[in-house]
Design a protein around this motif. Sequence first.
Motif, PDB file in Angstrom:
ATOM      1  N   ASP A 199      38.904  33.989  18.939  1.00 11.13           N
ATOM      2  CA  ASP A 199      39.637  33.596  20.028  1.00 11.13           C
ATOM      3  C   ASP A 199      40.137  34.432  21.030  1.00 11.13           C
ATOM      4  OD1 ASP A 199      39.864  30.865  18.920  1.00 11.13           O
ATOM      5  OD2 ASP A 199      40.543  31.977  17.303  1.00 11.13           O
ATOM      6  N   VAL A 200      40.444  35.813  20.543  1.00  7.79           N
ATOM      7  CA  VAL A 200      41.003  36.836  21.239  1.00  7.79           C
ATOM      8  C   VAL A 200      40.149  38.212  20.873  1.00  7.79           C
ATOM      9  CG1 VAL A 200      43.000  38.127  21.793  1.00  7.79           C
ATOM     10  CG2 VAL A 200      43.366  35.747  20.826  1.00  7.79           C
ATOM     11  N   CYS A 201      39.895  38.961  21.935  1.00  5.76           N
ATOM     12  CA  CYS A 201      39.255  40.316  21.754  1.00  5.76           C
ATOM     13  C   CYS A 201      40.249  41.094  22.165  1.00  5.76           C
ATOM     14  CB  CYS A 201      38.205  40.476  22.481  1.00  5.76           C
ATOM     15  SG  CYS A 201      38.058  40.392  24.328  1.00  5.76           S
ATOM     16  N   ASN A 202      40.083  42.416  21.480  1.00  2.00           N
ATOM     17  CA  ASN A 202      40.830  43.735  22.027  1.00  2.00           C
ATOM     18  C   ASN A 202      39.986  44.708  22.371  1.00  2.00           C
ATOM     19  OD1 ASN A 202      42.588  46.504  21.123  1.00  2.00           O
ATOM     20  ND2 ASN A 202      43.786  44.942  22.302  1.00  2.00           N
ATOM     21  N   LEU A 203      40.098  45.550  23.518  1.00  2.40           N
ATOM     22  CA  LEU A 203      39.484  46.659  23.627  1.00  2.40           C
ATOM     23  C   LEU A 203      40.425  47.672  23.993  1.00  2.40           C
ATOM     24  CD1 LEU A 203      37.054  44.731  26.032  1.00  2.40           C
ATOM     25  CD2 LEU A 203      36.391  45.519  24.133  1.00  2.40           C
ATOM     26  N   MET A 204      39.833  49.133  23.902  1.00  2.18           N
ATOM     27  CA  MET A 204      40.797  49.916  24.119  1.00  2.18           C
ATOM     28  C   MET A 204      40.224  51.388  24.800  1.00  2.18           C
ATOM     29  SD  MET A 204      43.034  51.545  20.653  1.00  2.18           S
ATOM     30  CE  MET A 204      44.278  52.731  20.939  1.00  2.18           C
ATOM     31  N   THR A 205      39.977  51.054  25.866  1.00  6.34           N
ATOM     32  CA  THR A 205      39.173  52.019  27.057  1.00  6.34           C
ATOM     33  C   THR A 205      39.585  51.558  28.495  1.00  6.34           C
ATOM     34  OG1 THR A 205      37.009  52.613  27.528  1.00  6.34           O
ATOM     35  CG2 THR A 205      37.328  50.168  27.140  1.00  6.34           C
ATOM     36  N   GLN A 251      52.773  65.156  29.212  1.00  2.00           N
ATOM     37  CA  GLN A 251      53.140  64.581  27.766  1.00  2.00           C
ATOM     38  C   GLN A 251      51.891  64.046  26.918  1.00  2.00           C
ATOM     39  OE1 GLN A 251      56.186  64.831  26.239  1.00  2.00           O
ATOM     40  NE2 GLN A 251      56.525  65.948  28.194  1.00  2.00           N
ATOM     41  N   LEU A 252      50.452  64.008  27.961  1.00  6.34           N
ATOM     42  CA  LEU A 252      49.341  63.467  27.255  1.00  6.34           C
ATOM     43  C   LEU A 252      48.890  64.810  26.320  1.00  6.34           C
ATOM     44  CD1 LEU A 252      47.757  61.923  30.319  1.00  6.34           C
ATOM     45  CD2 LEU A 252      48.653  60.564  28.229  1.00  6.34           C
ATOM     46  N   HIS A 253      48.280  64.354  25.245  1.00  5.88           N
ATOM     47  CA  HIS A 253      47.615  65.411  24.381  1.00  5.88           C
ATOM     48  C   HIS A 253      46.167  65.204  23.906  1.00  5.88           C
ATOM     49  CE1 HIS A 253      47.187  67.468  20.642  1.00  5.88           C
ATOM     50  NE2 HIS A 253      48.237  68.452  20.744  1.00  5.88           N
ATOM     51  N   PRO A 254      45.501  66.094  23.959  1.00  7.18           N
ATOM     52  CA  PRO A 254      43.939  65.931  23.713  1.00  7.18           C
ATOM     53  C   PRO A 254      43.666  65.068  22.515  1.00  7.18           C
ATOM     54  CG  PRO A 254      44.374  68.133  24.149  1.00  7.18           C
ATOM     55  CD  PRO A 254      45.693  67.592  24.221  1.00  7.18           C
ATOM     56  N   SER A 255      44.607  65.105  21.409  1.00  5.56           N
ATOM     57  CA  SER A 255      44.379  64.188  20.279  1.00  5.56           C
ATOM     58  C   SER A 255      44.274  62.815  20.715  1.00  5.56           C
ATOM     59  CB  SER A 255      45.191  64.561  19.218  1.00  5.56           C
ATOM     60  OG  SER A 255      46.716  64.190  19.633  1.00  5.56           O
ATOM     61  N   MET A 256      44.719  62.382  21.905  1.00  2.00           N
ATOM     62  CA  MET A 256      44.830  60.887  22.211  1.00  2.00           C
ATOM     63  C   MET A 256      43.398  60.474  22.467  1.00  2.00           C
ATOM     64  SD  MET A 256      48.374  60.872  24.595  1.00  2.00           S
ATOM     65  CE  MET A 256      48.106  59.145  24.959  1.00  2.00           C
ATOM     66  N   GLY A 257      42.461  61.342  22.744  1.00  2.00           N
ATOM     67  CA  GLY A 257      41.032  61.062  22.722  1.00  2.00           C
ATOM     68  C   GLY A 257      40.434  60.433  21.467  1.00  2.00           C
ATOM     69  N   ALA A 258      40.967  60.528  20.479  1.00  2.00           N
ATOM     70  CA  ALA A 258      40.315  59.931  19.406  1.00  2.00           C
ATOM     71  C   ALA A 258      40.600  58.182  19.444  1.00  2.00           C
ATOM     72  CB  ALA A 258      41.358  60.328  18.093  1.00  2.00           C
ATOM     73  N   PHE A 259      41.267  57.925  20.216  1.00  7.40           N
ATOM     74  CA  PHE A 259      41.866  56.592  20.487  1.00  7.40           C
ATOM     75  C   PHE A 259      41.394  56.047  21.547  1.00  7.40           C
ATOM     76  CE2 PHE A 259      45.011  58.175  17.320  1.00  7.40           C
ATOM     77  CZ  PHE A 259      44.792  57.389  16.394  1.00  7.40           C
ATOM     78  N   TYR A 260      41.397  56.786  22.731  1.00  9.41           N
ATOM     79  CA  TYR A 260      41.237  56.397  24.226  1.00  9.41           C
ATOM     80  C   TYR A 260      40.090  57.131  24.784  1.00  9.41           C
ATOM     81  CZ  TYR A 260      45.883  54.262  23.993  1.00  9.41           C
ATOM     82  OH  TYR A 260      47.014  53.457  23.342  1.00  9.41           O
ATOM     83  N   PRO A 261      38.968  56.754  24.874  1.00 11.51           N
ATOM     84  CA  PRO A 261      37.833  57.415  25.375  1.00 11.51           C
ATOM     85  C   PRO A 261      37.629  58.031  26.813  1.00 11.51           C
ATOM     86  CG  PRO A 261      37.282  55.086  25.120  1.00 11.51           C
ATOM     87  CD  PRO A 261      38.507  55.335  24.725  1.00 11.51           C
ATOM     88  N   GLY A 262      36.882  58.856  27.243  1.00 12.80           N
ATOM     89  CA  GLY A 262      36.877  59.221  28.639  1.00 12.80           C
ATOM     90  C   GLY A 262      38.080  59.852  28.992  1.00 12.80           C
ATOM     91  N   ASP A 263      38.082  59.873  30.409  1.00 13.94           N
ATOM     92  CA  ASP A 263      39.366  60.616  31.087  1.00 13.94           C
ATOM     93  C   ASP A 263      40.399  59.734  31.025  1.00 13.94           C
ATOM     94  OD1 ASP A 263      40.964  62.101  32.656  1.00 13.94           O
ATOM     95  OD2 ASP A 263      39.861  61.474  34.384  1.00 13.94           O
TER      96      ASP A 263
END
Length: 313
Positions: A199-205, A251-263
């Motif tokens: 009924d619901v989808c979730n995307l993280m990009t 405040q952004l950290h490169p490790s966040m790339g494990a969850f949020y792809p791309g730039d």
Amino acid sequence: MKFNLFLPTGFGSDLSSFSDPVDAVERIIQLAQTAESAGFAEVWLPDHLQTIPPSNRYLFEAWTLLTAVARATTRIRVGQLVTGNGYRNPALQAKMASTLDVLSGGRLTFGIGAGWYEADYAAFGYEFPGAGRRLRELREAVQVIQSLWTDEVSDFTGEFYSLKNAMVQPKGVQTPRIPLMIAGGGEKVTLRIVAEFADVCNLMTSPADIERKLQILRKHAADVGRNAGSIKVTATTGALVTDTDEAAQAQLHPSMGAFYPGDFASYLLYGTPETVRARVAAYEKAGVDELVIGFHQSTDPGAIRDFAEIVGL
């Protein structure tokens, strides 16, 4: 556009400033209550068994904590983003969810995914099969769960799960059943399962990638004879509002790339109020119905109130 809050549970060591677990859990409940009073539509929390990376810092169990949140609120919807299918038998999950839906007065959205964090499985002695099998297990699991929510008596024989004269009562409060969210953007399999059952989808990009993935979801929906418009689209993002874009981006950290792809620096809600509103608009234009916000200051109720004012809740 509606806004949801992603609650901290300790998974990212976000409760490390608390020396007393009672104080930590009371803060989580306060955050949910703040989101409710500020006009947020739903609160979500993750389902993990080990912090990332694994440590001895506080991490609360998702279903127990969500029950407490549900009883401490009155209007806001509650859900898991998302419960790990491999941690509990899906028939048990269906029973737990039906109970929580009653305890919340019909405010549960049941979120489920195939599971991905291998440290959880290794630490607690669960088998961690390959992605293909985990997705096949997920597909069976959602059929088991939905059957127990809708059929008086359920029988099911699959590759991984089986039911024989299984009954769940009460089945919850909501009709025709508890809404089911499936998270993940895998284009060949996960989005196909979404099209069949969710009924619901979730995307993280990024918004641009969301727009592309929704085109794929619409194709899967057409293939199974379903209207993709019946599937609510949510997206998870991060937020930090500051006086300048530069201060937020620092405040952004490169490790966040494990969850949020791309730039991810170009699309997360990090920046001035004007930048944040523009990026919210980009998600909305891409087809997102609701944004799930994980705040950089994850345990600060003021961040929730300030954001609500910025977006006009």
